[in-house]
Design an enzyme around this catalytic site. Structure first.
Site, PDB file in Angstrom:
ATOM      1  N   GLN A  18       0.805  -1.225   0.000  1.00 39.52           N
ATOM      2  CA  GLN A  18       0.000   0.000   0.000  1.00 39.52           C
ATOM      3  C   GLN A  18       0.834   1.269   0.000  1.00 39.52           C
ATOM      4  OE1 GLN A  18      -2.640  -1.590   3.342  1.00 39.52           O
ATOM      5  NE2 GLN A  18      -4.111  -0.477   2.108  1.00 39.52           N
ATOM      6  N   HIS A  43      -1.518  -5.634 -12.685  1.00 43.25           N
ATOM      7  CA  HIS A  43      -0.993  -5.478 -14.044  1.00 43.25           C
ATOM      8  C   HIS A  43      -1.770  -6.333 -15.056  1.00 43.25           C
ATOM      9  CE1 HIS A  43       3.078  -4.149 -12.134  1.00 43.25           C
ATOM     10  NE2 HIS A  43       2.256  -3.138 -12.297  1.00 43.25           N
ATOM     11  N   ASP A  86       2.304   0.583  -8.000  1.00 46.70           N
ATOM     12  CA  ASP A  86       3.661   0.627  -8.578  1.00 46.70           C
ATOM     13  C   ASP A  86       4.526   1.685  -7.881  1.00 46.70           C
ATOM     14  OD1 ASP A  86       2.857  -1.287 -10.353  1.00 46.70           O
ATOM     15  OD2 ASP A  86       3.064  -0.057 -12.160  1.00 46.70           O
ATOM     16  N   ARG A 100       4.043   0.258  12.973  1.00 50.47           N
ATOM     17  CA  ARG A 100       3.773  -1.078  12.444  1.00 50.47           C
ATOM     18  C   ARG A 100       3.855  -1.026  10.917  1.00 50.47           C
ATOM     19  NH1 ARG A 100      -1.864  -4.018  11.351  1.00 50.47           N
ATOM     20  NH2 ARG A 100      -0.873  -5.749  10.319  1.00 50.47           N
ATOM     21  N   HIS A 126       1.597  -9.191   4.737  1.00 57.36           N
ATOM     22  CA  HIS A 126       0.407  -8.349   4.579  1.00 57.36           C
ATOM     23  C   HIS A 126      -0.032  -8.446   3.116  1.00 57.36           C
ATOM     24  CE1 HIS A 126      -1.836  -4.861   6.664  1.00 57.36           C
ATOM     25  NE2 HIS A 126      -2.468  -5.094   5.546  1.00 57.36           N
ATOM     26  N   ASN A 145      -1.179 -10.876   8.575  1.00 60.89           N
ATOM     27  CA  ASN A 145      -2.220  -9.874   8.774  1.00 60.89           C
ATOM     28  C   ASN A 145      -3.546 -10.377   8.204  1.00 60.89           C
ATOM     29  OD1 ASN A 145      -3.147  -6.969   9.268  1.00 60.89           O
ATOM     30  ND2 ASN A 145      -3.735  -7.318   7.141  1.00 60.89           N
ATOM     31  N   GLU A 146      -4.546 -10.458   9.054  1.00 59.58           N
ATOM     32  CA  GLU A 146      -5.920 -10.778   8.651  1.00 59.58           C
ATOM     33  C   GLU A 146      -6.044 -12.019   7.777  1.00 59.58           C
ATOM     34  OE1 GLU A 146      -7.891  -7.383   6.941  1.00 59.58           O
ATOM     35  OE2 GLU A 146      -7.734  -6.216   8.779  1.00 59.58           O
ATOM     36  N   ASN A 199      -7.584  -6.402  14.610  1.00 51.51           N
ATOM     37  CA  ASN A 199      -7.961  -5.315  13.712  1.00 51.51           C
ATOM     38  C   ASN A 199      -9.475  -5.180  13.773  1.00 51.51           C
ATOM     39  OD1 ASN A 199      -5.288  -5.677  13.027  1.00 51.51           O
ATOM     40  ND2 ASN A 199      -5.662  -5.998  10.839  1.00 51.51           N
ATOM     41  N   TYR A 240     -12.943  -2.555  12.801  1.00 46.84           N
ATOM     42  CA  TYR A 240     -13.481  -1.344  12.170  1.00 46.84           C
ATOM     43  C   TYR A 240     -14.977  -1.163  12.365  1.00 46.84           C
ATOM     44  CZ  TYR A 240      -9.032  -0.946   9.665  1.00 46.84           C
ATOM     45  OH  TYR A 240      -7.698  -0.800   9.356  1.00 46.84           O
ATOM     46  N   GLU A 258      -5.115  -2.446  14.299  1.00 51.50           N
ATOM     47  CA  GLU A 258      -5.713  -1.546  13.316  1.00 51.50           C
ATOM     48  C   GLU A 258      -7.057  -1.081  13.837  1.00 51.50           C
ATOM     49  OE1 GLU A 258      -6.154  -2.882   9.232  1.00 51.50           O
ATOM     50  OE2 GLU A 258      -4.160  -3.796   9.238  1.00 51.50           O
TER      51      GLU A 258
HETATM   52  C1  LIG Z   1       9.698  -0.713 -13.640  1.00 54.44           C
HETATM   53  O1  LIG Z   1       8.332  -0.436 -13.810  1.00 54.44           O
HETATM   54  C2  LIG Z   1       8.070   0.795 -14.465  1.00 54.44           C
HETATM   55  C3  LIG Z   1       6.571   0.976 -14.485  1.00 54.44           C
HETATM   56  O2  LIG Z   1       6.079   1.098 -13.194  1.00 54.44           O
HETATM   57  C4  LIG Z   1       8.678   0.788 -15.848  1.00 54.44           C
HETATM   58  O3  LIG Z   1       8.476   2.041 -16.459  1.00 54.44           O
HETATM   59  C5  LIG Z   1      10.157   0.473 -15.747  1.00 54.44           C
HETATM   60  O4  LIG Z   1      10.708   0.322 -17.040  1.00 54.44           O
HETATM   61  C6  LIG Z   1      10.410  -0.794 -14.967  1.00 54.44           C
HETATM   62  N1  LIG Z   1      11.833  -0.974 -14.750  1.00 54.44           N
HETATM   63  C7  LIG Z   1      12.451  -2.114 -14.983  1.00 54.44           C
HETATM   64  C8  LIG Z   1      13.916  -2.121 -14.690  1.00 54.44           C
HETATM   65  O5  LIG Z   1      11.868  -3.093 -15.408  1.00 54.44           O
END
Ligand SMILES: *[C@@H]1O[C@H](CO)[C@@H](O)[C@H](O)[C@H]1NC(C)=O
Length: 452
Positions: free
Chosen positions: A36, A56, A69, A94, A139, A183-184, A324, A326, A396
């Site tokens: 996260q 992805h 990312d 944590r 996690h 976690n959970e 945790n 909520y 949490e």
């Molecule tokens: C890592 O991921 C990014 C996208 O989040 C990409 O643009 C980049 O080329 C990637 N780097 C490698 C070394 O694969």
């Protein structure tokens, strides 16, 4: 307890600090999870996790089409994270370790130097500022190569997880005293096998149950490893897991018995094996699933049994109970012909139970999060009644608000009201709560809700 904290809690509770204060030694902290906040998803030699793979390969499952990312870029900006904790005057932080960052293949044949260095620097940076590091081993970011072998449904995972735990204990055990294995588990299994979370599979009454058993074993084996090989060296070390527990109330008096079964299913399935005096699955639940499996023509119960040896391994594998919490849900039986729904949509098909909320409860920005502070006290008492007077560490608690509110009075109210119930549970019901963790340190990637 220092002066600032007494004043802060007093102000939050809206009462004189002298009249209502948490006892000396009560710890306050805040939390995050690796996927996260870290970003750096492909930094150095990090391996792919099931979350990397999920976002992805199926970007449409995330509501705003975002992913983790980059997230909060904590992989690069961890010094700023530490400063935020200093500014908040926190006792501990944590955070979780990304398994594929430390073990790029998922297995301990290759340990990433850069991965280890990242967490080592973070731990040292926290200690320098007098903030205790509290570490979650898992996690939700399983190495994808392990998912390709069945992930949490493969019984081997208990050993794979323990191998990973050993590497982490060896690297950081000299500086980290408090550990959470998983976690959970309920989110890992019921969430991961209803399509709510990665790996996004749908097998609520098979995959989820295999996962439940193996997650219990993985936790217990890692606990026993620490107990045997690390605790003698690190005498202050303590290990548990942290369970997600909603509180459940019958919608009407007629639903009381079903509500007990729902508690066994949603709370007990992940807690009874570890924290109860007898160990094993909650007996009423085990009977229920065995009978339903028989009625539906299955050769054996869908809930895999434990051997006596497994029961003993898991039973008592804790030094405190991580919690945790909520929200509270109401429980009723499904009407004839009505669809139960799944874990995602608020029902348990196995039990013929529907979950809901009372109309007078306010709802947070997350639709599942109804605000009912009194439920927290009831849950804490239930834990004491079920599992004895175990030390409870709240790992949490928190609330989502809409992005525009920087002057977030509704969040202040939530913390005041929920903390007040914790204090009542301690003072009036004799529940032994030792610490409290606000979720989260900062806005972050909220799984399927992205950054919304
Ligand atoms: C890592 O991921 C990014 C996208 O989040 C990409 O643009 C980049 O080329 C990637 N780097 C490698 C070394 O694969």
């Amino acid at each position: 307890m220092d002066w600032m904290k007494v004043v802060t809690i007093g102000a939050v509770l809206g009462v004189a600090a002298a009249a209502r204060r948490f006892p000396a030694g009560f710890k306050l902290g805040t939390a995050t999870a690796a996927y996260q906040v870290e970003g750096g998803w492909n930094a150095s030699d990090k391996g792919e996790s099931i979350w990397d793979h999920f976002v992805h390969s199926r970007p449409e499952v995330i509501s705003d089409l975002s992913n983790g990312d980059v997230a909060c870029d904590s992989y690069h900006r961890w010094r700023e994270d530490i400063q935020l904790l200093v500014d908040l005057n926190m006792d501990f932080y944590r955070f979780s370790i990304a398994w594929p960052r430390v073990l790029p293949t998922g297995f301990p044949n290759r340990v990433s130097k850069d991965g280890v260095r990242y967490y080592s620097d973070l731990i040292d940076g926290l200690l320098e500022k007098g903030i205790e590091p509290l570490v979650t081993l898992y996690h939700w970011d399983l190495p994808q190569p392990l998912q390709d072998l069945g992930g949490w449904t493969n019984p081997q995972i208990a050993d794979w997880f323990t191998d990973y735990a050993r590497v982490v204990f060896e690297q950081f055990g000299d500086r980290v005293n408090t550990w959470l294995t998983i976690n959970e588990p309920q989110s890992v299994c019921d969430g991961g096998y209803t399509g709510l979370l990665a790996p996004g599979l749908e097998s609520e009454q098979r995959g989820a149950y295999l996962c439940t058993k193996h997650v219990m074993l993985a936790h217990a084996k890692a606990y026993r490893l620490y107990e045997k090989e690390f605790k003698p060296k690190y005498v202050k070390g303590q290990v548990s897991l942290t369970n997600h527990m909603m509180w459940y109330e019958p919608e009407t008096a007629q639903d009381a018995e079903l509500t007990e079964l729902v508690k066994d299913y949603a709370i007990g399935r992940y807690s009874h094996p570890i924290f109860s005096a007898a160990g094993g699955w909650p007996p009423a639940l085990e009977r229920h699933i065995a009978q339903r499996s028989r009625e539906e023509g299955e050769p054996r119960s869908r809930l895999p049994p434990f051997t006596q040896e497994e029961i003993e391994l898991i039973r008592g594998s804790y030094d405190f109970l991580g919690l945790n919490h909520y929200t509270t849900k109401t429980v009723r039986a499904v009407a004839p012909g009505e669809a139960t729904g799944t874990y995602v949509s608020g029902g348990f098909a196995e039990l013929g139970a529907k979950l809901g909320a009372r109309p007078e409860w306010r709802t947070a920005t997350s639709s599942w999060l109804s605000i009912h502070p009194e439920g927290f006290r009831s849950l804490l008492s239930y834990i004491k009644q079920q599992y004895g007077n175990v030390k409870i560490f709240i790992m949490e608690n928190g609330v989502s608000g809409s992005g525009e509110e920087l002057d977030d009075q509704s969040r202040v109210d939530f913390y005041r009201d929920y903390l007040a119930q914790v204090l009542l549970a301690m003072e009036q019901d004799g529940v032994d709560v030792i610490g409290y963790t606000a979720w989260s340190l900062m806005d972050n990637f909220e799984w399927m809700d992205g950054y919304q």
